[in-house]
Design an enzyme around this catalytic site. Sequence first.
Site, PDB file in Angstrom:
ATOM      1  N   LEU A  33       0.815  -1.212   0.000  1.00 59.22           N
ATOM      2  CA  LEU A  33       0.000   0.000   0.000  1.00 59.22           C
ATOM      3  C   LEU A  33       0.853   1.267   0.000  1.00 59.22           C
ATOM      4  CD1 LEU A  33      -2.822  -1.007   2.527  1.00 59.22           C
ATOM      5  CD2 LEU A  33      -2.693  -1.392   0.061  1.00 59.22           C
ATOM      6  N   HIS A  34       0.316   2.289  -0.649  1.00 55.42           N
ATOM      7  CA  HIS A  34       1.000   3.576  -0.755  1.00 55.42           C
ATOM      8  C   HIS A  34      -0.025   4.694  -0.637  1.00 55.42           C
ATOM      9  CE1 HIS A  34      -0.573   3.467  -4.839  1.00 55.42           C
ATOM     10  NE2 HIS A  34       0.062   2.330  -5.058  1.00 55.42           N
ATOM     11  N   LEU A  35       0.419   5.931  -0.866  1.00 57.19           N
ATOM     12  CA  LEU A  35      -0.473   7.072  -0.669  1.00 57.19           C
ATOM     13  C   LEU A  35      -1.625   7.105  -1.675  1.00 57.19           C
ATOM     14  CD1 LEU A  35       2.096   9.896   0.219  1.00 57.19           C
ATOM     15  CD2 LEU A  35       0.644   8.556   1.764  1.00 57.19           C
ATOM     16  N   GLY A  36      -1.438   6.464  -2.805  1.00 57.72           N
ATOM     17  CA  GLY A  36      -2.538   6.358  -3.753  1.00 57.72           C
ATOM     18  C   GLY A  36      -3.680   5.547  -3.174  1.00 57.72           C
ATOM     19  N   HIS A  37      -3.340   4.395  -2.564  1.00 53.06           N
ATOM     20  CA  HIS A  37      -4.363   3.604  -1.881  1.00 53.06           C
ATOM     21  C   HIS A  37      -4.992   4.417  -0.742  1.00 53.06           C
ATOM     22  CE1 HIS A  37      -1.787   0.141  -3.411  1.00 53.06           C
ATOM     23  NE2 HIS A  37      -2.978  -0.132  -3.909  1.00 53.06           N
ATOM     24  N   GLY A 150      -8.908   3.557  -8.561  1.00 53.32           N
ATOM     25  CA  GLY A 150      -8.171   4.692  -9.087  1.00 53.32           C
ATOM     26  C   GLY A 150      -8.213   4.750 -10.602  1.00 53.32           C
ATOM     27  N   LYS A 152      -5.820   5.509 -12.483  1.00 56.31           N
ATOM     28  CA  LYS A 152      -4.568   5.056 -13.112  1.00 56.31           C
ATOM     29  C   LYS A 152      -4.827   3.812 -13.948  1.00 56.31           C
ATOM     30  CE  LYS A 152      -1.301   2.722 -10.998  1.00 56.31           C
ATOM     31  NZ  LYS A 152      -0.995   1.575 -11.916  1.00 56.31           N
ATOM     32  N   MET A 187       1.357   6.888  -8.668  1.00 53.18           N
ATOM     33  CA  MET A 187       1.628   5.969  -7.569  1.00 53.18           C
ATOM     34  C   MET A 187       1.258   4.537  -7.975  1.00 53.18           C
ATOM     35  SD  MET A 187       2.747   7.323  -4.670  1.00 53.18           S
ATOM     36  CE  MET A 187       2.880   8.874  -3.800  1.00 53.18           C
TER      37      MET A 187
END
Length: 283
Positions: A33-37, A150, A152, A187
């Site tokens: 997980l990252h800031l996009g999630h 997202g 993306k 991301m």
Amino acid sequence: MNIYHNKKDLNSYVEHLKVNKKSIGFVPTMGALHLGHASLIEKGMQQNDIVVVSVFVNPTQFDNQDDLLKYPRTLDSDVELLQEISKHKIIVYAPTVKDIYGDNVKATSFSYDGLEHEMEGRFRDGHFDGVGTIVKRLFEIVRPDRAYFGEKDFQQLMIIKKLVEKHHMPVKIVGCKIHRANDGLAMSSRNSRLKPEYRKAAPFIYKTLNVAKEKFGANSANKVTEWVEKQFAKHDLLELEYFIIADVNTLKTVKRKSNKKTYRGFIAVYADDIRLIDNIALN
């Protein structure tokens, strides 16, 4: 924070929420997980009482088994990130492959009215059958009111909307803007696998998309596509797999522009052995 590893226990909790008329948001992920999630989860928390986050690396959507083996699995750090967002409004579902598939780890075949044959569908055989299989099963287990994806993965977002429509599933699909690093790179969990020199080079993708957007106003789709291909042909580190300008509704490659249609530019690029995708609204 409640963490469930099997659907039976999660089902009991979901039933409890439903009885108490609590709304459920859902963010399906493959972990790392990252800031996009985080942005998807925060959107879910604004609109629902509880957000379920699934963490599951789905084997049936990988056409490249080496990619499946190398995909990062970081559940402990994922949970830490989720606890920083909220300890009380987030539920984690981290199932095993057996819990999801039993002994039949196989994708179901789906029709998405042709959306699956464009772009990613041309390059990743069976990918969207795997996506449809896991998303449909997760929707049936979690029973969310809303699910967040997202932009993306814009093609995936459109395909999931089609899946819900065709199977009459009672969930609202919410598309969320692409979350980018400060240098513009979209991301992605794959970014963590980029070697330093490739990470430094990767923002070239978004920079090129932005110039393509400017050019699209005064040039044909073919000319813009040729320009993008030339930029990557000159790049030492990044290898272009495809750049396609498509109608956002059909995802079909544009042949002649129309003022009545909306278009996006879609791109897939290899940075060493890491495959990165991105897209941008053109009009």
